[in-house]
Every structure is written in structure tokens, then in C-alpha cells.
Design a protein around this motif. Structure first.
Motif, PDB file in Angstrom:
ATOM      1  N   LEU A 137      -3.048  -9.617  -6.076  1.00 43.61           N
ATOM      2  CA  LEU A 137      -2.353  -8.464  -5.477  1.00 43.61           C
ATOM      3  C   LEU A 137      -1.021  -8.903  -4.867  1.00 43.61           C
ATOM      4  O   LEU A 137      -0.919 -10.008  -4.325  1.00 43.61           O
ATOM      5  N   PRO A 138      -0.011  -8.019  -4.893  1.00 40.51           N
ATOM      6  CA  PRO A 138       1.297  -8.365  -4.318  1.00 40.51           C
ATOM      7  C   PRO A 138       1.328  -8.109  -2.815  1.00 40.51           C
ATOM      8  O   PRO A 138       1.934  -7.156  -2.346  1.00 40.51           O
ATOM      9  N   LEU A 139       0.670  -8.973  -2.048  1.00 40.04           N
ATOM     10  CA  LEU A 139       0.546  -8.755  -0.604  1.00 40.04           C
ATOM     11  C   LEU A 139       1.508  -9.656   0.161  1.00 40.04           C
ATOM     12  O   LEU A 139       1.924 -10.695  -0.331  1.00 40.04           O
ATOM     13  N   GLN A 140       1.827  -9.242   1.382  1.00 37.32           N
ATOM     14  CA  GLN A 140       2.667 -10.048   2.264  1.00 37.32           C
ATOM     15  C   GLN A 140       1.796 -10.472   3.445  1.00 37.32           C
ATOM     16  O   GLN A 140       1.191  -9.623   4.094  1.00 37.32           O
ATOM     17  N   TRP A 141       1.755 -11.789   3.705  1.00 34.94           N
ATOM     18  CA  TRP A 141       0.848 -12.320   4.728  1.00 34.94           C
ATOM     19  C   TRP A 141       1.614 -12.809   5.949  1.00 34.94           C
ATOM     20  O   TRP A 141       2.557 -13.589   5.829  1.00 34.94           O
TER      21      TRP A 141
ATOM     22  N   MET B 145     -14.396   1.741  -3.204  1.00 36.73           N
ATOM     23  CA  MET B 145     -13.305   2.105  -2.285  1.00 36.73           C
ATOM     24  C   MET B 145     -13.886   2.626  -0.974  1.00 36.73           C
ATOM     25  O   MET B 145     -14.697   3.538  -0.964  1.00 36.73           O
ATOM     26  N   ASN B 146     -13.485   2.005   0.099  1.00 37.87           N
ATOM     27  CA  ASN B 146     -13.958   2.424   1.416  1.00 37.87           C
ATOM     28  C   ASN B 146     -13.023   3.525   1.935  1.00 37.87           C
ATOM     29  O   ASN B 146     -11.893   3.279   2.315  1.00 37.87           O
ATOM     30  N   THR B 147     -13.524   4.764   1.918  1.00 42.39           N
ATOM     31  CA  THR B 147     -12.646   5.882   2.272  1.00 42.39           C
ATOM     32  C   THR B 147     -12.276   5.849   3.742  1.00 42.39           C
ATOM     33  O   THR B 147     -11.231   6.357   4.122  1.00 42.39           O
ATOM     34  N   SER B 148     -13.123   5.241   4.585  1.00 47.14           N
ATOM     35  CA  SER B 148     -12.768   5.287   5.998  1.00 47.14           C
ATOM     36  C   SER B 148     -11.533   4.427   6.266  1.00 47.14           C
ATOM     37  O   SER B 148     -10.711   4.766   7.106  1.00 47.14           O
ATOM     38  N   ILE B 149     -11.362   3.316   5.537  1.00 47.23           N
ATOM     39  CA  ILE B 149     -10.139   2.523   5.717  1.00 47.23           C
ATOM     40  C   ILE B 149      -8.920   3.346   5.299  1.00 47.23           C
ATOM     41  O   ILE B 149      -7.906   3.374   6.004  1.00 47.23           O
ATOM     42  N   ALA B 150      -9.032   4.061   4.186  1.00 46.12           N
ATOM     43  CA  ALA B 150      -7.913   4.900   3.743  1.00 46.12           C
ATOM     44  C   ALA B 150      -7.614   5.994   4.771  1.00 46.12           C
ATOM     45  O   ALA B 150      -6.451   6.259   5.105  1.00 46.12           O
ATOM     46  N   GLU B 151      -8.676   6.601   5.293  1.00 44.27           N
ATOM     47  CA  GLU B 151      -8.474   7.655   6.307  1.00 44.27           C
ATOM     48  C   GLU B 151      -7.869   7.078   7.585  1.00 44.27           C
ATOM     49  O   GLU B 151      -6.970   7.673   8.190  1.00 44.27           O
ATOM     50  N   ASN B 152      -8.390   5.938   8.000  1.00 42.45           N
ATOM     51  CA  ASN B 152      -7.855   5.309   9.211  1.00 42.45           C
ATOM     52  C   ASN B 152      -6.378   4.974   9.042  1.00 42.45           C
ATOM     53  O   ASN B 152      -5.571   5.185   9.953  1.00 42.45           O
TER      54      ASN B 152
ATOM     55  N   ALA C 275      -7.557  -1.503   1.713  1.00 42.32           N
ATOM     56  CA  ALA C 275      -6.332  -1.112   2.416  1.00 42.32           C
ATOM     57  C   ALA C 275      -5.144  -1.135   1.449  1.00 42.32           C
ATOM     58  O   ALA C 275      -4.280  -0.253   1.497  1.00 42.32           O
ATOM     59  N   HIS C 276      -5.113  -2.121   0.580  1.00 40.30           N
ATOM     60  CA  HIS C 276      -4.028  -2.185  -0.408  1.00 40.30           C
ATOM     61  C   HIS C 276      -4.065  -0.972  -1.333  1.00 40.30           C
ATOM     62  O   HIS C 276      -3.038  -0.386  -1.664  1.00 40.30           O
ATOM     63  N   GLU C 277      -5.282  -0.593  -1.727  1.00 39.84           N
ATOM     64  CA  GLU C 277      -5.411   0.573  -2.605  1.00 39.84           C
ATOM     65  C   GLU C 277      -4.899   1.829  -1.899  1.00 39.84           C
ATOM     66  O   GLU C 277      -4.427   2.770  -2.542  1.00 39.84           O
ATOM     67  N   ALA C 278      -4.983   1.834  -0.575  1.00 38.24           N
ATOM     68  CA  ALA C 278      -4.478   2.964   0.202  1.00 38.24           C
ATOM     69  C   ALA C 278      -3.000   2.784   0.555  1.00 38.24           C
ATOM     70  O   ALA C 278      -2.479   3.482   1.437  1.00 38.24           O
TER      71      ALA C 278
END
Ligand SMILES: *Cc1c(COP(=O)(O)O)cnc(C)c1O
Length: 227
Positions: free
Chosen positions: A73-77, A1-8, A47-50
Motif C-alpha cells: 500500500l502507498p502509505l506514509q509512516w 472491511m471494518n465499517t466502524s473504522i470508516a465511520e470513525n 483505514a486506508h480503504e477508507a
């Protein structure tokens, strides 16, 4: 998990909320499209995880590969880049939304090629509000006729407008351009088109766009970093 993406992401969400508050708007009236172009599936997963589900892509083939890699993953594109005629089938088959329709021919092909088992493709028309000569986007003068024609296509659902204005020198100038887009949007609504989406504002001009009525901001760099 990239924490900077979650923080951003949480910082950008807080900025959207602050801009809504400053404009006297509900924070739920503006949605965030995370622009993941050039970034791989892992960044999108983070990003999805966040908590992010809507992603924007400019380059069709790159996007199709990424969409395939993330099918679990249930993403919308959302397609937000220029579309050549020979790419409409890929867009119609793989995306949920398209923001960059600026010609009837492209819209007709998207409608014809949208697979029957998928819901209608959600569409915004890209309008060249500030008249940049080399830019894509229909002119404001030609917009009403195109909007009526696109709204009549069976496999598309016209949702609104998208703009990519030039960066203006002052905040007031930026807001004036965004206000013009909002006026075009309101004008189409007053002609009976049931539009609900004004895709306007990026990392740099998000607050100005929200102040003038944007309902969806498209943010890449501030979430994923420099490309
Ligand atoms: C790249 C792009 C964005 C995101 O731009 P950032 O400056 O990275 O936030 C938004 N909209 C469109 C159409 C783009 O091509």
C-alpha cells in the motif's frame, strides 16, 4: 472491511472540518495523522480503504513489522514516539517522517543513517511547551539552537514542531498552551526557517489545537477504538 473504522474516520474528518470552520481556516490547512500504535496491519488496511494514507506509530519495532506487512500500500509512516540511540537506524530506514526529535545527537544519527536512495527524512522537533518535568521534548529556551542545527543536517528536512501538552482543566488553558507552541513556531519561521508543520492536538484537544494554528492532528482512539 471494518465499517466502524470508516465511520470513525469520517466523523473525525467532520470534526476537523468543523473546527477549521469555527477558526476561520481552510479545511485543507489541517491534515489527519491516524495513530495506529498497538493495532495490527488489518486495521491500517481498513483505514486506508477508507481513504487514510498517513499513519503514526510510537513503538519502533512494532512499526517496522507493520510497515513490512503493508508494503503493497502507498502509505506514509510517521514516528511519533521516543527514540533511543540504538533505534535510530530502524527509524531512518523505514519511516517517512519523525515528530519526536528532541536532541541533536538523535538528529545527527538519523541524518547519517538515512539511506541515500530515500528522500530526506521529514522532521519535527518535539518541544516541551508546558514544562512537564518528566516529559520528553526540548525546552522552549533551547529550541532555536536545536532547530538551526537540525535544519543544517543534509539528510533531514526540518518541517516544524510537535507538542504533547498535559491535559489542561479548561479549554482556555489548553488553548493558551497551544498558543505558546504556535508562537515558538512563528518565531522560528521569522528567523528564516521554512517550516510548514505544527503537529499539535490529539483526540481530546483537537479543536483547541486547530483554533491555535495546528496543521496536523494525531488521532488514535477516536479512529481505531480504545487500546
Ligand atoms: C498515542 C498518541 C496519540 C494518539 O492519542 P489518542 O488519544 O489515542 O488519540 C497522539 N500523539 C502521540 C504522540 C501519541 O503517543
Amino acid at each position: 472491511m471494518n465499517t466502524s473504522i470508516a465511520e470513525n474516520l469520517s466523523r473525525v474528518r467532520a470534526q476537523i472540518e468543523a473546527a477549521c470552520q469555527a477558526a476561520g481556516r481552510s479545511p485543507h490547512s489541517v491534515s489527519l495523522l491516524a495513530v495506529s500504535k498497538t493495532w495490527g496491519p488489518e486495521a491500517v488496511r481498513d483505514a486506508h480503504e477508507a481513504g487514510q494514507t498517513a499513519f503514526g506509530e510510537n513503538y519502533i519495532q512494532e512499526a517496522v513489522d507493520k510497515i513490512g506487512a503493508l508494503r503493497d500500500l502507498p502509505l506514509q509512516w510517521h514516528c511519533i514516539g521516543p527514540i533511543q540511540s540504538n533505534k535510530t537506524r530502524l527509524v531512518a530506514e523505514h519511516f517517512d517522517w519523525v515528530h519526536s526529535v528532541d536532541r541533536l545527537k538523535i538528529a545527527q544519527r538519523l541524518s547519517e543513517q538515512r539511506p541515500a536512495e530515500l528522500p530526506p527524512l521529514q522532521v519535527c522537533i518535539q518541544v516541551n511547551v508546558d514544562g512537564g518535568e518528566t516529559k520528553s521534548g526540548i525546552s522552549p529556551q533551547e529550541l532555536p539552537a536545536l532547530a538551526q542545527a537540525v535544519a543544517a543536517l543534509p539528510r533531514l528536512q526540518l518541517r516544524g514542531l510537535m507538542t504533547i501538552p498535559e491535559r489542561a482543566e479548561t479549554d482556555a488553558q489548553m488553548r493558551a498552551v497551544h498558543a505558546q507552541a504556535k508562537a515558538l513556531f512563528d518565531n522560528l519561521r521569522s528567523q528564516g526557517l521554512p517550516l510548514d508543520t505544527l503537529s499539535m492536538g490529539m483526540s481530546a484537544d483537537m479543536a483547541a489545537a486547530i483554533a491555535e494554528g495546528s496543521t496536523m492532528v494525531r488521532v488514535g482512539t477516536a479512529i481505531f477504538g480504545r487500546r
